[in-house]
Design a protein around this motif. Structure first.
Motif, PDB file in Angstrom:
ATOM      1  N   PHE A 114      15.999 -23.003  37.155  1.00  0.00           N
ATOM      2  CA  PHE A 114      17.094 -22.633  38.185  1.00  0.00           C
ATOM      3  C   PHE A 114      17.989 -21.488  37.102  1.00  0.00           C
ATOM      4  N   PRO A 115      17.338 -20.285  37.315  1.00  0.00           N
ATOM      5  CA  PRO A 115      18.299 -19.430  37.294  1.00  0.00           C
ATOM      6  C   PRO A 115      19.803 -19.009  37.659  1.00  0.00           C
ATOM      7  N   ALA A 116      19.969 -18.378  36.486  1.00  0.00           N
ATOM      8  CA  ALA A 116      22.046 -18.051  36.931  1.00  0.00           C
ATOM      9  C   ALA A 116      22.197 -17.629  38.116  1.00  0.00           C
ATOM     10  N   SER A 117      21.270 -16.693  38.260  1.00  0.00           N
ATOM     11  CA  SER A 117      21.177 -15.990  40.266  1.00  0.00           C
ATOM     12  C   SER A 117      21.494 -16.482  40.513  1.00  0.00           C
ATOM     13  N   ALA A 118      20.513 -17.990  40.937  1.00  0.00           N
ATOM     14  CA  ALA A 118      20.348 -18.578  42.078  1.00  0.00           C
ATOM     15  C   ALA A 118      21.831 -19.734  42.919  1.00  0.00           C
ATOM     16  N   THR A 119      21.816 -19.833  44.062  1.00  0.00           N
ATOM     17  CA  THR A 119      22.825 -20.378  44.458  1.00  0.00           C
ATOM     18  C   THR A 119      21.943 -21.838  44.967  1.00  0.00           C
ATOM     19  N   LEU A 120      22.944 -22.644  44.563  1.00  0.00           N
ATOM     20  CA  LEU A 120      22.330 -24.151  44.582  1.00  0.00           C
ATOM     21  C   LEU A 120      22.754 -24.925  46.222  1.00  0.00           C
ATOM     22  N   LEU A 121      21.996 -24.961  47.540  1.00  0.00           N
ATOM     23  CA  LEU A 121      22.656 -25.203  48.621  1.00  0.00           C
ATOM     24  C   LEU A 121      22.627 -26.574  48.899  1.00  0.00           C
ATOM     25  N   LEU A 159      18.204 -18.449  56.517  1.00  0.00           N
ATOM     26  CA  LEU A 159      18.728 -18.321  54.576  1.00  0.00           C
ATOM     27  C   LEU A 159      17.338 -16.593  54.420  1.00  0.00           C
ATOM     28  N   ARG A 160      16.616 -17.465  54.638  1.00  0.00           N
ATOM     29  CA  ARG A 160      16.154 -16.319  53.849  1.00  0.00           C
ATOM     30  C   ARG A 160      16.398 -14.142  54.852  1.00  0.00           C
ATOM     31  N   GLY A 161      16.642 -14.474  56.097  1.00  0.00           N
ATOM     32  CA  GLY A 161      17.541 -13.011  56.480  1.00  0.00           C
ATOM     33  C   GLY A 161      18.629 -12.554  55.329  1.00  0.00           C
ATOM     34  N   ALA A 162      19.650 -13.802  54.625  1.00  0.00           N
ATOM     35  CA  ALA A 162      21.239 -13.678  53.914  1.00  0.00           C
ATOM     36  C   ALA A 162      21.154 -12.267  53.108  1.00  0.00           C
ATOM     37  N   VAL A 163      21.766 -10.985  53.540  1.00  0.00           N
ATOM     38  CA  VAL A 163      22.246 -10.049  52.398  1.00  0.00           C
ATOM     39  C   VAL A 163      23.090  -9.800  50.872  1.00  0.00           C
ATOM     40  N   ASP A 164      24.154 -11.112  51.510  1.00  0.00           N
ATOM     41  CA  ASP A 164      24.822 -11.523  50.690  1.00  0.00           C
ATOM     42  C   ASP A 164      24.441 -13.671  50.140  1.00  0.00           C
ATOM     43  N   THR A 165      23.655 -13.606  49.197  1.00  0.00           N
ATOM     44  CA  THR A 165      23.687 -14.771  49.065  1.00  0.00           C
ATOM     45  C   THR A 165      25.006 -15.635  47.156  1.00  0.00           C
ATOM     46  N   SER A 166      26.026 -15.684  47.882  1.00  0.00           N
ATOM     47  CA  SER A 166      27.390 -15.615  47.232  1.00  0.00           C
ATOM     48  C   SER A 166      27.176 -17.609  48.218  1.00  0.00           C
ATOM     49  N   PRO A 167      28.218 -18.499  47.348  1.00  0.00           N
ATOM     50  CA  PRO A 167      28.330 -19.704  47.844  1.00  0.00           C
ATOM     51  C   PRO A 167      28.763 -19.699  49.392  1.00  0.00           C
ATOM     52  N   ALA A 168      30.514 -19.080  49.436  1.00  0.00           N
ATOM     53  CA  ALA A 168      31.104 -18.408  50.566  1.00  0.00           C
ATOM     54  C   ALA A 168      30.206 -17.897  52.003  1.00  0.00           C
ATOM     55  N   ALA A 169      29.209 -17.315  51.733  1.00  0.00           N
ATOM     56  CA  ALA A 169      28.382 -16.289  52.839  1.00  0.00           C
ATOM     57  C   ALA A 169      27.895 -17.127  52.953  1.00  0.00           C
ATOM     58  N   LEU A 170      26.663 -18.357  51.966  1.00  0.00           N
ATOM     59  CA  LEU A 170      26.074 -18.685  52.550  1.00  0.00           C
ATOM     60  C   LEU A 170      26.348 -19.895  52.996  1.00  0.00           C
TER      61      LEU A 170
END
Length: 391
Positions: free
Chosen positions: A311-318, A341-352
């Motif tokens: 799990f890389p540090a840049s990834a968001t766990l959903l 999710l593949r179309g997400a521009v912002d992958t921050s927790p709040a955005a997801l």
């Protein structure tokens, strides 16, 4: 973006006053209360029509509709005002106009009776509304007691969450989640208790209380998993002593995020759908259910294993409950979550969390058939200084 209401005592507003108003929010235009305009226009319209009507046509009794509509749209005091004005206007019209066909005593009593009943109806409506608001506040207090607000930055991770209750009045069901900061890194739990009603909420509360204690004090995630299973069994035993039939079980995902960026995290899956990892480049699934749900591990004879996954540090766990995976449109098609999710521009927790919430509501046409919990966690690139004590 933690989408929760601010904790406050039920029935009180932030300024200390009651937040249970006399009636539901009135119709407003530009901040002005205009809920009285329609009954007022109706009253004026009947007066004008009766004034200009032919001698053999009397429509003054229609004026009784003004307080009726006021009872539906306005408060008690406003309805009383319309009732008084209606009766007085009907009497004045009859004295001023010299129609060949005056209204009878029964017609006048009809207007007076309708006005009086409108006042009583308005009072009953306001009383019922207050009772509903008290029940909603009690449900909200229960929700906050079970699903306490999670800080957006806690334990070295960024978080965001939302809870969509299928029953809007209940506000909380058997879905549960929490993020616990610990000396061993952030610990995350999300799950879904089988069944509905207060007993499911009680089981969820029991699991969360066990998680909050064990996650903090136990360094080994396997021990935390064992404590959760033990708590579920004890809860079922106690429920049976109270006469409840059948045993509860809960699917859940338990996650351990190390204090330092190691490139991996630990995961225990109790029969739950696998969480997703999301980055700007790709979306992939983490291990799905490879063990029995909480409360049913006796069937397999062992707890689910603790898996260490990349799990890389840049990834968001959903993480999410089956309200997401089983959301259907009117044609019966399931929500294509990965495609969303593949179309997400912002992958921050709040955005997801916002993206998934909007996708569920849009796909299901806002007709939720099950409670829906969504939780997103990402390693905080710049965590605040430690030193705070955790409860």
């Amino acid at each position: 973006m933690n989408r929760r209401a601010v904790r406050r005592p039920p029935g009180r507003s932030p300024d200390g006053g009651s937040d249970i108003p006399e009636l539901e929010p009135p119709i407003r235009i530009g901040g002005w209360n205009v809920s009285w305009i329609f009954p007022a226009l109706l009253l004026v319209g009947v007066v004008v029509a009766d004034w200009n009507a032919y001698e053999h046509l009397r429509i003054v009794t229609w004026i009784a509709l003004a307080p009726v509509f006021a009872a539906v749209m306005c408060g008690v005091l406003t309805t009383i005002g319309f009732a008084v004005v209606t009766v007085v206007t009907a009497a004045v019209l009859e004295q001023v106009l010299h129609h060949r066909y005056p209204i009878t005593l029964s017609d006048f009593l009809l207007v007076a009776t309708a006005s009086a009943l409108s006042v009583g109806t308005s009072a009953l409506r306001v009383r019922a509304y207050r009772q509903v608001r008290r029940l909603e506040d009690a449900a909200q207090a229960t929700r906050l007691a079970v699903l306490r607000p999670i800080p957006p930055r806690v334990g070295g991770v960024e978080t965001a969450d939302t809870y969509l209750a299928a029953d809007r009045a209940a506000k909380v069901g058997g879905d549960f989640f929490d993020v616990q900061p610990t000396p061993h890194g952030a610990r995350v739990l999300l799950g879904d208790v089988q069944g509905k009603g207060t007993s499911a909420v009680d089981a969820a509360a029991a699991l969360l209380s066990a998680f909050r204690e064990a996650a903090y004090y136990e360094a080994d995630l396997a021990v935390v998993a064992e404590r959760l299973e033990s708590r579920m069994r004890r809860h079922n035993h106690y429920a049976s002593l109270l006469g409840e039939r059948g045993e509860r079980f809960a699917t859940a995902v338990l996650v351990g995020v190390p204090p330092q960026d190691t490139g991996w995290l630990e995961l225990v899956n109790f029969g739950h759908a696998g969480p997703l990892a999301v980055t700007d480049e790709r979306v992939w699934s983490l291990p799905e259910a490879d063990g029995a749900p909480l409360g049913m591990t006796e069937l397999t004879g062992e707890l689910p294993p603790v898996r260490r996954v990349d799990f890389p540090a840049s990834a968001t766990l959903l993480l999410f409950t089956d309200g997401v995976t089983e959301a259907r449109n009117p044609s019966g098609e399931f929500l294509p979550l990965v495609d969303e999710l593949r179309g997400a521009v912002d992958t921050s927790p709040a955005a997801l969390v916002t993206l998934v919430e909007e996708a569920v509501l849009r796909h299901s046409r806002r007709r939720l058939t099950d409670d829906t919990a969504i939780l997103a966690v990402r390693r905080d690139p710049d965590p605040p200084a430690e030193g705070a004590s955790y409860d």
